[in-house]
Design an enzyme around this catalytic site. Sequence first.
Site, mmCIF file in Angstrom:
data_model
loop_
_atom_site.group_PDB
_atom_site.id
_atom_site.type_symbol
_atom_site.label_atom_id
_atom_site.label_comp_id
_atom_site.label_asym_id
_atom_site.label_seq_id
_atom_site.Cartn_x
_atom_site.Cartn_y
_atom_site.Cartn_z
ATOM 1 C CE LYS A 1 13.117 8.007 18.347
ATOM 2 N NZ LYS A 1 11.829 7.355 18.628
ATOM 3 C CD GLU B 1 25.133 -3.808 16.684
ATOM 4 O OE1 GLU B 1 24.825 -4.637 15.800
ATOM 5 O OE2 GLU B 1 26.289 -3.680 17.122
ATOM 6 C CB CYS C 1 18.605 -7.864 15.066
ATOM 7 S SG CYS C 1 19.253 -7.533 16.682
ATOM 8 C CD GLU D 1 15.991 -7.992 10.199
ATOM 9 O OE1 GLU D 1 16.534 -8.516 11.171
ATOM 10 O OE2 GLU D 1 16.038 -6.772 9.971
HETATM 11 P P1 ADP Z 1 11.853 -0.525 13.338
HETATM 12 O O1 ADP Z 1 11.550 -1.199 12.076
HETATM 13 O O2 ADP Z 1 12.491 -1.366 14.385
HETATM 14 O O3 ADP Z 1 10.747 0.355 13.861
HETATM 15 P P2 ADP Z 1 13.218 1.947 12.720
HETATM 16 O O4 ADP Z 1 14.580 2.094 12.151
HETATM 17 O O5 ADP Z 1 12.079 2.515 11.959
HETATM 18 O O6 ADP Z 1 13.077 0.403 12.941
HETATM 19 O O7 ADP Z 1 13.166 2.535 14.177
HETATM 20 C C1 ADP Z 1 14.206 2.410 15.118
HETATM 21 C C2 ADP Z 1 14.302 3.690 15.910
HETATM 22 O O8 ADP Z 1 14.701 4.742 15.013
HETATM 23 C C3 ADP Z 1 12.977 4.159 16.517
HETATM 24 O O9 ADP Z 1 13.227 4.726 17.786
HETATM 25 C C4 ADP Z 1 12.510 5.195 15.532
HETATM 26 O O10 ADP Z 1 11.654 6.162 16.106
HETATM 27 C C5 ADP Z 1 13.820 5.828 15.128
HETATM 28 N N1 ADP Z 1 13.751 6.552 13.853
HETATM 29 C C6 ADP Z 1 12.947 6.309 12.795
HETATM 30 N N2 ADP Z 1 13.166 7.192 11.805
HETATM 31 C C7 ADP Z 1 14.121 8.051 12.232
HETATM 32 C C8 ADP Z 1 14.783 9.184 11.679
HETATM 33 N N3 ADP Z 1 14.499 9.632 10.477
HETATM 34 N N4 ADP Z 1 15.725 9.806 12.425
HETATM 35 C C9 ADP Z 1 16.043 9.345 13.650
HETATM 36 N N5 ADP Z 1 15.458 8.283 14.228
HETATM 37 C C10 ADP Z 1 14.505 7.628 13.548
#
Ligand code: ADP
Length: 479
Positions: free
Chosen positions: A170, A245, A279, A381
Amino acid sequence: MKLNLIGGAWTEGPRSYRNINPSDTRDVVGDYTVAGREQALDAVAAAHAAFPAWSLSTPQQRFDALDAAGSEILARKAELGDLLAREEGKTLPEAVGEVVRAGNIFKFFAGEALRTGGEVVPSVRPGVGVEVTREPLGVIGIITPWNFPIAIPAWKIAPALAYGNCVVFKPAELVPGSAWALADILSRAGFPPGVFNLVMGRGSDVGAVLLEDERIAGISFTGSVATGKRVAAAAVSRGAKVQLEMGGKNPFVVLDDADLGVAVGAAINSGFFSTGQRCTASSRIIVTEGIHDRFVAAMVERMAALKIGDARAAGTDIGPVVDDSQLAQDLEYIAIGQAEGARLVAGGVALGTNADGAPGHYLTPALFTETTASMRINREEIFGPVASVLRAKNYDEALAFANDTAFGLSAGIATTSLKYATHFKRHAQAGMVMVNLPTAGVDYHVPFGGRKGSSYGPREQGRYAAEFYTTVKTAYTLA
Ligand code: ADP
């Protein structure tokens, strides 16, 4: 419209997403399907069904497919780099470099598929033999962020497949283009249907399925701390293996004895290249008193010469911020820094358009001085081209400032002293330490990861990747 790959079939989801170029928001990169929970479940089922046969595939079969994928990625580096720069906003040389890295990673793990071995150990009992081997884990859920749209997927997908696992991938919502291109390559590389699945969709539904589904044996995640904590909690609650990470607040120390050119070059790279959206970026530059003013003056001069513009234009040093919400966050931190009493000595201006008048999320790199260790801009950050200088009395205080953080991904030092370099390598509380090099920019064949709030679980990349993507078996035989 580009579709999801589920069980070997290109499949449309219930919604779609329009991928926009952050260098020119009038430019549509493409339309991509968006899966819901049902499609995510279909992908998990397909991966689960493909696992028994793939887990017993020969190393040659895995080598051939991974090597073919690596070769195609490398052969198409210019085109894939252009797509990456267009959808994410890092400069073309950076984007092509990222694609090459992804190709090399597939080649490296193709080789690892052949080199996977075990140990034969004498038993403590007479007549008994002991073998220690590694077996694949099962179905791996891979969740990635937008800032490295092809390299991070590559460094998770390649080892997962090399060691005989199946994958449900994903990608981040913002960068489906590179993810789809990679899936397209993998769909033709020789992996049986269902071994690799692409499910573009939201974290809250597709991501959530990967966290919850009992058929997912391991989750590899890169993203924010907040989401990472959720991923860990969900995985641990059902006994799935997990690797995270997350963020960084990486220190870059400049000592009085540093080569000023080396120090400034590394600090500019660490703070502002890839628009500060790494990061491993350094937004915390800790400078000892004797060189402080010369260093700041040289930084301001170098920053004034940086060319901010379209990610794909020749000569651009820094492309746009990835989207409007990230730009808003960057500007908010710039305002926070000023409110906290830090002095903004360069940049921090949202431009709205580039030199050609194209609308985009442009921000001139910002540098703060006269900061203190407790300021939010030195603790949280920011994830943009915003760096601050923290004055330290001497090496000891600089080291203490460097380690005074909730994170521990990368730490850098500029010094010509063997004594301080050696001490810093041992005492920096980080997973990666750089001497006279930027905090970002790492090799693809050695471990990547951090400690404290930055990482959780086994390291990624290099031979250490086997730790996460395999499970160990100890077999005893009475001869
Ligand atoms: P960023 O600030 O880099 O967007 P996120 O942690 O929001 O960081 O997103 C990183 C990944 O985690 C993306 O692929 C996002 O769709 C996914 N993601 C966000 N929320 C969830 C969740 N509740 N469960 C699983 N994956 C998630």
